[in-house]
Scaffold this active site. Structure first.
Site, PDB file in Angstrom:
ATOM      1  N   LYS A  22       0.808  -1.094  -0.236  1.00  0.00           N
ATOM      2  CA  LYS A  22      -0.008   0.108  -0.103  1.00  0.00           C
ATOM      3  C   LYS A  22       0.993   1.255  -0.001  1.00  0.00           C
ATOM      4  O   LYS A  22       0.765   2.260  -0.800  1.00  0.00           O
ATOM      5  CB  LYS A  22      -1.022  -0.022   1.214  1.00  0.00           C
ATOM      6  CG  LYS A  22      -1.378   1.257   1.676  1.00  0.00           C
ATOM      7  CD  LYS A  22      -2.371   1.548   2.834  1.00  0.00           C
ATOM      8  CE  LYS A  22      -1.630   1.490   4.107  1.00  0.00           C
ATOM      9  NZ  LYS A  22      -1.536   2.998   4.499  1.00  0.00           N
ATOM     10  N   ASN A  23       1.591   1.157   0.967  1.00  0.00           N
ATOM     11  CA  ASN A  23       2.565   2.445   1.158  1.00  0.00           C
ATOM     12  C   ASN A  23       3.736   2.900   0.115  1.00  0.00           C
ATOM     13  O   ASN A  23       4.042   3.875  -0.082  1.00  0.00           O
ATOM     14  CB  ASN A  23       3.417   2.623   2.410  1.00  0.00           C
ATOM     15  CG  ASN A  23       2.304   2.783   3.527  1.00  0.00           C
ATOM     16  OD1 ASN A  23       1.109   3.138   3.402  1.00  0.00           O
ATOM     17  ND2 ASN A  23       2.728   2.645   4.728  1.00  0.00           N
ATOM     18  N   ARG A  92      -4.427  10.988   3.944  1.00  0.00           N
ATOM     19  CA  ARG A  92      -3.433  12.246   4.044  1.00  0.00           C
ATOM     20  C   ARG A  92      -2.414  12.070   2.825  1.00  0.00           C
ATOM     21  O   ARG A  92      -1.809  13.056   2.461  1.00  0.00           O
ATOM     22  CB  ARG A  92      -2.688  11.875   5.347  1.00  0.00           C
ATOM     23  CG  ARG A  92      -3.260  11.773   6.589  1.00  0.00           C
ATOM     24  CD  ARG A  92      -2.323  11.473   7.819  1.00  0.00           C
ATOM     25  NE  ARG A  92      -1.234  12.541   7.534  1.00  0.00           N
ATOM     26  CZ  ARG A  92      -1.305  13.793   8.006  1.00  0.00           C
ATOM     27  NH1 ARG A  92      -2.345  14.308   8.790  1.00  0.00           N
ATOM     28  NH2 ARG A  92      -0.506  14.719   7.918  1.00  0.00           N
ATOM     29  N   CYS A 116      -4.429  13.475  12.603  1.00  0.00           N
ATOM     30  CA  CYS A 116      -5.099  12.236  12.457  1.00  0.00           C
ATOM     31  C   CYS A 116      -5.030  11.393  13.703  1.00  0.00           C
ATOM     32  O   CYS A 116      -4.596  11.779  14.763  1.00  0.00           O
ATOM     33  CB  CYS A 116      -4.758  11.361  11.152  1.00  0.00           C
ATOM     34  SG  CYS A 116      -3.520  10.314  11.574  1.00  0.00           S
ATOM     35  N   ARG A 121       0.835  15.156  12.884  1.00  0.00           N
ATOM     36  CA  ARG A 121       1.419  14.981  11.441  1.00  0.00           C
ATOM     37  C   ARG A 121       1.274  16.250  10.440  1.00  0.00           C
ATOM     38  O   ARG A 121       0.809  16.424   9.536  1.00  0.00           O
ATOM     39  CB  ARG A 121       0.370  13.832  10.673  1.00  0.00           C
ATOM     40  CG  ARG A 121       0.430  12.626  11.825  1.00  0.00           C
ATOM     41  CD  ARG A 121      -0.137  11.484  10.743  1.00  0.00           C
ATOM     42  NE  ARG A 121       0.505  10.751   9.829  1.00  0.00           N
ATOM     43  CZ  ARG A 121       0.047   9.493   9.061  1.00  0.00           C
ATOM     44  NH1 ARG A 121      -1.084   9.018   9.269  1.00  0.00           N
ATOM     45  NH2 ARG A 121       0.884   9.156   8.142  1.00  0.00           N
ATOM     46  N   ILE A 123       2.994  19.025   7.810  1.00  0.00           N
ATOM     47  CA  ILE A 123       3.888  18.758   6.665  1.00  0.00           C
ATOM     48  C   ILE A 123       4.980  19.678   6.348  1.00  0.00           C
ATOM     49  O   ILE A 123       5.064  20.249   5.212  1.00  0.00           O
ATOM     50  CB  ILE A 123       2.894  18.430   5.107  1.00  0.00           C
ATOM     51  CG1 ILE A 123       1.704  19.987   5.211  1.00  0.00           C
ATOM     52  CG2 ILE A 123       2.009  17.340   5.291  1.00  0.00           C
ATOM     53  CD1 ILE A 123       1.466  20.025   3.689  1.00  0.00           C
ATOM     54  N   ASP A 305       4.953   0.916  12.122  1.00  0.00           N
ATOM     55  CA  ASP A 305       3.742   0.324  11.622  1.00  0.00           C
ATOM     56  C   ASP A 305       3.253  -1.051  12.057  1.00  0.00           C
ATOM     57  O   ASP A 305       2.468  -1.768  11.878  1.00  0.00           O
ATOM     58  CB  ASP A 305       3.682   0.128  10.158  1.00  0.00           C
ATOM     59  CG  ASP A 305       3.438   1.722   9.526  1.00  0.00           C
ATOM     60  OD1 ASP A 305       2.942   2.689  10.248  1.00  0.00           O
ATOM     61  OD2 ASP A 305       3.503   2.075   8.437  1.00  0.00           O
ATOM     62  N   ARG A 397      -8.441  -0.313   4.472  1.00  0.00           N
ATOM     63  CA  ARG A 397      -7.632   0.861   3.928  1.00  0.00           C
ATOM     64  C   ARG A 397      -6.329   0.160   3.664  1.00  0.00           C
ATOM     65  O   ARG A 397      -5.355   0.689   2.870  1.00  0.00           O
ATOM     66  CB  ARG A 397      -7.478   2.012   4.835  1.00  0.00           C
ATOM     67  CG  ARG A 397      -8.847   2.842   5.093  1.00  0.00           C
ATOM     68  CD  ARG A 397      -8.307   4.122   6.042  1.00  0.00           C
ATOM     69  NE  ARG A 397      -7.149   4.521   5.426  1.00  0.00           N
ATOM     70  CZ  ARG A 397      -6.216   5.112   6.169  1.00  0.00           C
ATOM     71  NH1 ARG A 397      -6.457   5.484   7.503  1.00  0.00           N
ATOM     72  NH2 ARG A 397      -5.265   5.629   5.707  1.00  0.00           N
TER      73      ARG A 397
HETATM   74  N1  EPU Z   1       6.570  14.974  10.428  1.00  0.00           N
HETATM   75  C1  EPU Z   1       6.637  16.056  10.581  1.00  0.00           C
HETATM   76  N2  EPU Z   1       6.894  17.322   9.408  1.00  0.00           N
HETATM   77  C2  EPU Z   1       6.627  16.849   8.339  1.00  0.00           C
HETATM   78  C3  EPU Z   1       6.564  15.211   7.985  1.00  0.00           C
HETATM   79  C4  EPU Z   1       6.511  14.339   8.997  1.00  0.00           C
HETATM   80  O1  EPU Z   1       6.815  16.622  11.708  1.00  0.00           O
HETATM   81  O2  EPU Z   1       6.767  17.591   7.363  1.00  0.00           O
HETATM   82  C5  EPU Z   1       6.732  13.934  11.406  1.00  0.00           C
HETATM   83  C6  EPU Z   1       5.195  13.196  11.617  1.00  0.00           C
HETATM   84  O3  EPU Z   1       4.485  13.883  12.360  1.00  0.00           O
HETATM   85  C7  EPU Z   1       5.741  11.944  12.243  1.00  0.00           C
HETATM   86  C8  EPU Z   1       7.164  11.557  11.844  1.00  0.00           C
HETATM   87  O4  EPU Z   1       7.588  13.049  11.245  1.00  0.00           O
HETATM   88  O5  EPU Z   1       5.701  12.312  13.417  1.00  0.00           O
HETATM   89  C9  EPU Z   1       7.240  10.702  10.569  1.00  0.00           C
HETATM   90  O6  EPU Z   1       6.110  11.083   9.541  1.00  0.00           O
HETATM   91  P1  EPU Z   1       6.619  10.407   8.252  1.00  0.00           P
HETATM   92  O7  EPU Z   1       6.522  11.706   7.348  1.00  0.00           O
HETATM   93  O8  EPU Z   1       7.806   9.564   8.048  1.00  0.00           O
HETATM   94  O9  EPU Z   1       5.276   9.645   7.929  1.00  0.00           O
HETATM   95  P2  EPU Z   1       4.236   9.831   6.643  1.00  0.00           P
HETATM   96  O10 EPU Z   1       4.963   9.815   5.369  1.00  0.00           O
HETATM   97  O11 EPU Z   1       3.082  10.631   6.947  1.00  0.00           O
HETATM   98  C10 EPU Z   1       4.198   7.164   6.239  1.00  0.00           C
HETATM   99  C11 EPU Z   1       3.377   6.022   6.291  1.00  0.00           C
HETATM  100  C12 EPU Z   1       2.889   5.624   7.444  1.00  0.00           C
HETATM  101  C13 EPU Z   1       3.945   5.398   8.413  1.00  0.00           C
HETATM  102  C14 EPU Z   1       5.230   6.496   8.276  1.00  0.00           C
HETATM  103  C15 EPU Z   1       6.350   6.232   9.182  1.00  0.00           C
HETATM  104  C16 EPU Z   1       2.597   6.253   3.929  1.00  0.00           C
HETATM  105  C17 EPU Z   1       1.319   6.399   3.075  1.00  0.00           C
HETATM  106  N3  EPU Z   1       2.365   6.182   5.210  1.00  0.00           N
HETATM  107  O12 EPU Z   1       3.665   7.970   6.602  1.00  0.00           O
HETATM  108  O13 EPU Z   1       1.955   4.574   7.242  1.00  0.00           O
HETATM  109  O14 EPU Z   1       3.611   5.162   9.734  1.00  0.00           O
HETATM  110  O15 EPU Z   1       5.686   6.860   7.033  1.00  0.00           O
HETATM  111  O16 EPU Z   1       6.931   5.078   8.880  1.00  0.00           O
HETATM  112  O17 EPU Z   1       3.483   5.831   3.385  1.00  0.00           O
HETATM  113  C18 EPU Z   1       0.331   2.958   8.037  1.00  0.00           C
HETATM  114  O18 EPU Z   1       0.425   2.592   6.768  1.00  0.00           O
HETATM  115  O19 EPU Z   1      -0.497   2.555   8.780  1.00  0.00           O
HETATM  116  C19 EPU Z   1       0.815   4.450   8.223  1.00  0.00           C
HETATM  117  C20 EPU Z   1       0.517   5.314   9.138  1.00  0.00           C
END
Ligand code: EPU
Length: 418
Positions: A22-23, A92, A116, A121, A123, A305, A397
């Protein structure tokens, strides 16, 4: 809304196959925006988040066709550069369209995702990177508006934290920026390398994906390509925990064990036997697992995860384990539901202490996010008596036909309309 009914206590035995990731599929399908023409992506799982991605791409004017696990995305006629709140709030990862739209069309308007169930989370790192590539960014009326009148220009970007989505987002945008981009302190998850492989198949020049420094030599345009998505390492890890928690014996097909080293070490410490022969991973659960401690970390550390599923396993371990969550600030929502099975868990800050009990007892439970739902299914498989897992749209999902796959290896599990 459907629910799952599980009669626990059955040892899982047999062969189970892992679906596409998925990811990895989400950013790969979104990256198709960068290349005018039709890309053919295979090994895409049938999941609610993928359906949302298809709708998102169609809302931009792309033509999307799905057949079994293949998805054809024709991004030639994209006619809008706006992703609305309705789509971003349901998933997201939709925010990842911002960079590709901006890179190809010079502007984009995308709803800001809110917080969420697992954390705030933000960006900020995505936006900092796009600004470094020369975009003007304004936040207005809940939307990010980005403009790059003269196109994006390569830059050196040093992430403040390890971010999977941020790394993927900037890799996509930089692939058709002018000049060289260097991403430092980049996330190293296998899904990032998979996305880079796809972009390179489309003609991008990306090196170092999978390490913490990624170099992207921008090219003027990308051309559509065929690509097969990697297997889902979190689904595979969940099956490994299912074998472990039921004292079962599963042969897991199609997974890449090297993506799950941290989990493997911890499972082995808990007494689980793992062997890898010719691409089939055999996982045998012990009579009762030993307690082990885990700390979630960015890849190659223990995946956040997998934290909830591992906690379910520790609920029946011999001894006490300490589980620390270091990626998301609110990812213990499964604890109060696991307690409904009779688990003995106390939480303090980002640490949970799980004192193993001999038996869990089936209960009606409700999930709040995807991996929390998976942990409740695992607890239900191990528990004595009947478990009802409600609100399984979260599970849909991220897990393709989970009840069918588990039933085929001996679980007593069925889906019923609530
Ligand atoms: N963060 C920030 N600022 C940013 C981006 C992230 O502070 O601009 C923080 C987040 O709030 C979090 C940490 O950095 O505390 C890590 O976030 P990351 O950006 O790595 O996560 P993501 O890209 O939003 C993906 C997966 C998640 C998985 C995380 C960590 C996808 C679609 N989602 O999320 O998957 O937990 O990486 O490995 O790839 C799931 O599949 O259940 C899931 C939540």
């Amino acid at each position: 809304m459907d629910k799952l009914i599980i009669n626990g206590g059955k040892r899982l035995k047999g062969s189970i196959t892992v679906s596409g990731s998925k990811n990895a599929s989400l950013p790969i399908c979104i990256a198709a925006i960068l290349a005018p023409g039709a890309s053919a992506i295979t090994n895409v799982p049938h999941l609610r988040d993928i359906t949302t991605t298809a709708k998102l791409l169609e809302s931009l004017g792309a033509k999307v066709k799905r057949h079994e696990n293949s998805m054809s995305i024709d991004a030639a006629d994209i006619n809008t550069v706006e992703a609305t709140y309705d789509l971003v709030k349901t998933m997201r990862a939709s925010v990842l369209v911002l960079g590709p739209l901006l890179a190809r069309f010079g502007r984009a308007r995308v709803s800001l995702p809110g917080g969420c169930a697992i954390g705030a989370r933000p960006i900020d790192q995505h936006l900092k990177g796009l600004k470094a590539l020369g975009a003007e960014i304004r936040l207005e009326h809940g939307y990010v508006e980005a403009i790059a009148k003269k196109g994006l220009k390569g830059a050196r970007i040093n992430f403040d934290i390890s971010t999977v989505g941020g790394t993927e987002h900037l890799m996509m945008a930089a692939s058709i920026a002018s000049g060289m981009t260097i991403l430092e302190n980049a996330a190293r998850e296998p899904e990032i390398a998979d996305l880079a492989n796809y972009l390179n198949c489309m003609g991008a020049k990306i090196e170092g994906a999978g390490t913490d420094t990624i170099r992207i030599q921008g090219v003027s345009d990308l051309t559509p390509a065929a690509f097969e998505v990697m297997p889902d390492r979190i689904e595979a890890g969940t099956f490994m925990c299912a074998a472990a928690i039921t004292g079962g014996d599963l042969r897991i097909q199609g997974m890449k064990l090297e993506h799950l080293d941290a989990l493997c070490f911890k499972l082995q410490d808990a007494g689980v036997e793992i062997t890898n022969r010719n691409g089939t991973v055999q996982v045998k659960g012990p009579r009762r697992p030993q307690a082990v401690n885990i700390k979630t970390r960015p890849y190659p550390g223990f995946a956040t995860d997998m934290q909830a599923q591992f906690m379910a396993l520790m609920c029946i371990a011999d001894g006490a384990s300490v589980i620390s969550e270091n990626i998301f600030e609110n990812r213990f929502m499964h604890v109060s539901e696991l307690q409904r099975f009779g688990a003995d868990i106390t939480v303090e800050g980002n640490s949970a202490t799980v004192k193993g009990v001999k038996k869990l007892s089936g209960a009606p439970v409700m999930a709040t996010d995807l991996r929390a739902s998976a942990s409740l299914v695992l607890a239900g498989l191990a528990a004595e008596g009947t478990t009802e897992v409600q609100r399984i749209y979260h599970l849909d999902r991220g897990y393709e036909q989970i009840e069918t796959k588990l039933a085929a290896v001996g679980a007593d599990i069925r889906r019923v309309p609530e």
